[in-house]
Write a protein that holds these residues in place. Structure first.
Motif, PDB file in Angstrom:
ATOM      1  N   MET A 147       0.844  -1.210   0.000  1.00 25.53           N
ATOM      2  CA  MET A 147       0.000   0.000   0.000  1.00 25.53           C
ATOM      3  C   MET A 147       0.871   1.249   0.000  1.00 25.53           C
ATOM      4  O   MET A 147       2.053   1.190   0.344  1.00 25.53           O
ATOM      5  N   LYS A 204      -0.919   9.212   0.914  1.00 27.66           N
ATOM      6  CA  LYS A 204      -2.372   9.262   0.675  1.00 27.66           C
ATOM      7  C   LYS A 204      -2.926  10.617   1.125  1.00 27.66           C
ATOM      8  O   LYS A 204      -3.754  11.215   0.435  1.00 27.66           O
ATOM      9  N   SER A 248       0.750  -3.914  -5.779  1.00 32.96           N
ATOM     10  CA  SER A 248       0.827  -2.511  -5.352  1.00 32.96           C
ATOM     11  C   SER A 248       0.520  -1.494  -6.459  1.00 32.96           C
ATOM     12  O   SER A 248      -0.111  -0.476  -6.166  1.00 32.96           O
ATOM     13  N   VAL A 296      -3.100  -1.202  -6.451  1.00 31.96           N
ATOM     14  CA  VAL A 296      -3.575  -0.536  -5.222  1.00 31.96           C
ATOM     15  C   VAL A 296      -3.464   0.984  -5.393  1.00 31.96           C
ATOM     16  O   VAL A 296      -4.380   1.742  -5.034  1.00 31.96           O
ATOM     17  N   PHE A 321      -6.481   3.767  -5.581  1.00 39.14           N
ATOM     18  CA  PHE A 321      -6.529   4.902  -4.654  1.00 39.14           C
ATOM     19  C   PHE A 321      -6.532   6.234  -5.422  1.00 39.14           C
ATOM     20  O   PHE A 321      -7.326   7.130  -5.137  1.00 39.14           O
ATOM     21  N   THR A 381      -1.331  -9.746  -2.107  1.00 41.06           N
ATOM     22  CA  THR A 381      -1.866  -8.527  -1.489  1.00 41.06           C
ATOM     23  C   THR A 381      -3.095  -8.844  -0.635  1.00 41.06           C
ATOM     24  O   THR A 381      -3.183  -8.402   0.519  1.00 41.06           O
ATOM     25  N   LEU A 420      -3.311  -8.569   3.599  1.00 45.51           N
ATOM     26  CA  LEU A 420      -4.351  -7.829   4.330  1.00 45.51           C
ATOM     27  C   LEU A 420      -5.121  -8.761   5.264  1.00 45.51           C
ATOM     28  O   LEU A 420      -5.397  -8.412   6.408  1.00 45.51           O
ATOM     29  N   ASN A 432      -6.398  -2.938   6.712  1.00 46.02           N
ATOM     30  CA  ASN A 432      -7.250  -2.592   5.578  1.00 46.02           C
ATOM     31  C   ASN A 432      -6.592  -1.454   4.812  1.00 46.02           C
ATOM     32  O   ASN A 432      -5.759  -0.717   5.359  1.00 46.02           O
ATOM     33  N   LYS A 433      -6.969  -1.333   3.537  1.00 46.04           N
ATOM     34  CA  LYS A 433      -6.288  -0.360   2.665  1.00 46.04           C
ATOM     35  C   LYS A 433      -6.545   1.078   3.097  1.00 46.04           C
ATOM     36  O   LYS A 433      -5.762   1.961   2.792  1.00 46.04           O
ATOM     37  N   GLU A 434      -7.647   1.324   3.784  1.00 42.20           N
ATOM     38  CA  GLU A 434      -7.940   2.710   4.196  1.00 42.20           C
ATOM     39  C   GLU A 434      -6.955   3.159   5.275  1.00 42.20           C
ATOM     40  O   GLU A 434      -6.383   4.231   5.207  1.00 42.20           O
ATOM     41  N   GLY A 490      -4.084   1.372   6.369  1.00 46.16           N
ATOM     42  CA  GLY A 490      -2.700   1.017   6.068  1.00 46.16           C
ATOM     43  C   GLY A 490      -1.873   0.826   7.331  1.00 46.16           C
ATOM     44  O   GLY A 490      -2.371   0.345   8.359  1.00 46.16           O
TER      45      GLY A 490
END
Ligand SMILES: Cc1cc2nc3c(=O)[nH]c(=O)nc-3n(C[C@H](O)[C@H](O)[C@H](O)COP(=O)(O)O)c2cc1C
Ligand code: SF4
Ligand code: SF4
Length: 301
Positions: free
Chosen positions: A88, A94, A120, A123, A127, A192, A196, A202-204, A206
């Motif tokens: 991520m 971000k 990645s 990902v 995003f 990936t 997780l 989670n991707k939000e 990180g």
């Protein structure tokens, strides 16, 4: 030509303050050349090295841009270079993309990593799209893996990861405005998704920790040199009545632990498998093309 028009013409920030701490004042583009700006985040110098290789002096530190509120930029080409964290982007990267207003004909992202990049590039694509940006070109560079929980830095630096060859490929792709991203296989996507799932991340969110729960400072080793206060992009180290303390939201960039000249900073034990004991507590890393001051100038809050 007004000041605003002049700045716009050379691709600098169209904001209040204009020049970051990373050498943008030395812009050398002539009017015929494509104007390229490269934003970067780094913990141990790999991504700064790559950013400079691609952007020359036209590189801008993401922590400095955020700190100074310089968030509006226009150029022919805009690039973002950052280290992959569990496949991520770091949270500070971000934060920047969410807040920035970027205009360019061609967007590219170069993700540095050390061992397994998984999916990645996808990902990042997902995003960036959620932030309203279409990145034309997304690629990765295999470099030293600075993840101390799994790797011995003395061993990592011995591995020839063919960095010059990777950079040559990227430079020629950028010169030709190549589009697309690295090929991502189903196995990459499984890595990936598996990462997780196994970590519960989670991707939000990180990599997001409370720094005081992750780092221990040994007062017997600390010489109060202020290096950690300088390299932390979140400003988490502070001197107070208790001496040096660390607290606050931590992106886990590892800049502090790698840069401490006394090895006075160590990881606190964790029951998460991801955060196991260091492979070699005596080995630390900084990209050989990047100075400690470069990292401090990039990250200081
Ligand atoms: C929190 C964290 C997570 C990482 N996750 C990965 C990963 O998932 N895959 C990988 O190959 N390298 C991973 N790495 C290694 C870095 O991406 C790599 O060493 C990078 O080039 C460091 O860049 P920098 O020197 O600019 O900080 C991770 C490093 C850190 C600190
Ligand atoms: S970098 Fe290390 S020695 Fe220097 S102030 Fe921080 S903990 Fe102390
Ligand atoms: S406390 Fe250390 S690992 Fe966390 S953000 Fe600061 S420099 Fe990075």
């Amino acid at each position: 030509m007004t000041r605003r028009e002049a700045l716009k013409a050379i691709g600098l920030a169209i904001g209040t303050a204009t020049v970051g701490l990373s050498g943008v004042s030395g812009l050398t583009s002539c009017s015929q050349e494509k104007k390229r700006l490269v934003f970067y985040f780094t913990g141990t110098g790999n991504s700064l090295y790559v950013a400079r290789e691609l952007g020359g002096e036209n590189v801008i530190s993401i922590p400095q841009a955020l700190k100074n509120g310089e968030l509006e930029y226009e150029a022919d080409e805009i690039g973002v270079v950052y280290p992959v964290y569990g496949h991520m982007p770091p949270n500070i990267v971000k934060d920047f993309l969410k807040a920035a207003r970027l205009k360019a004909d061609y967007f590219f992202a170069v993700l540095t990593y050390g061992n397994n990049r998984g999916a990645s590039p996808e990902v990042w694509d997902e995003f960036a799209t959620s932030c309203g940006y279409k990145f034309n070109y997304i690629t990765t560079v295999l470099m030293v893996d600075n993840w101390l929980h799994s790797f011995d830095m003395n061993e990592q630096i011995k591995i020839d990861k063919k960095i010059p060859e990777q950079l040559e490929r990227i430079k020629s792709d950028l010169a030709a405005h190549v589009g697309g991203m690295d090929e991502i296989t189903d196995q990459d996507r499984q890595f990936t998704a598996g990462f997780l799932q196994w970590t519960g991340m989670n991707k939000e969110d990180g990599f997001k920790y409370e720094a005081s729960e992750r780092f221990h400072i040994d007062p017997d080793k600390c010489i109060e040199c202020s290096t950690c206060t300088g390299v932390c992009p979140r400003g988490n180290y502070e001197y107070g009545s208790q001496g040096l303390t660390v607290s606050g939201q931590c992106d886990y960039c590892l800049a502090c632990i790698h840069a401490c000249p006394q090895k006075a900073i160590s990881f606190k034990p964790s029951d998460q498998w991801l955060l196991g004991p260091e492979r070699n507590p005596d080995a630390r890393y900084r990209n050989p093309n990047v100075s400690l001051n470069d990292i401090i100038n990039s990250n200081r809050q």
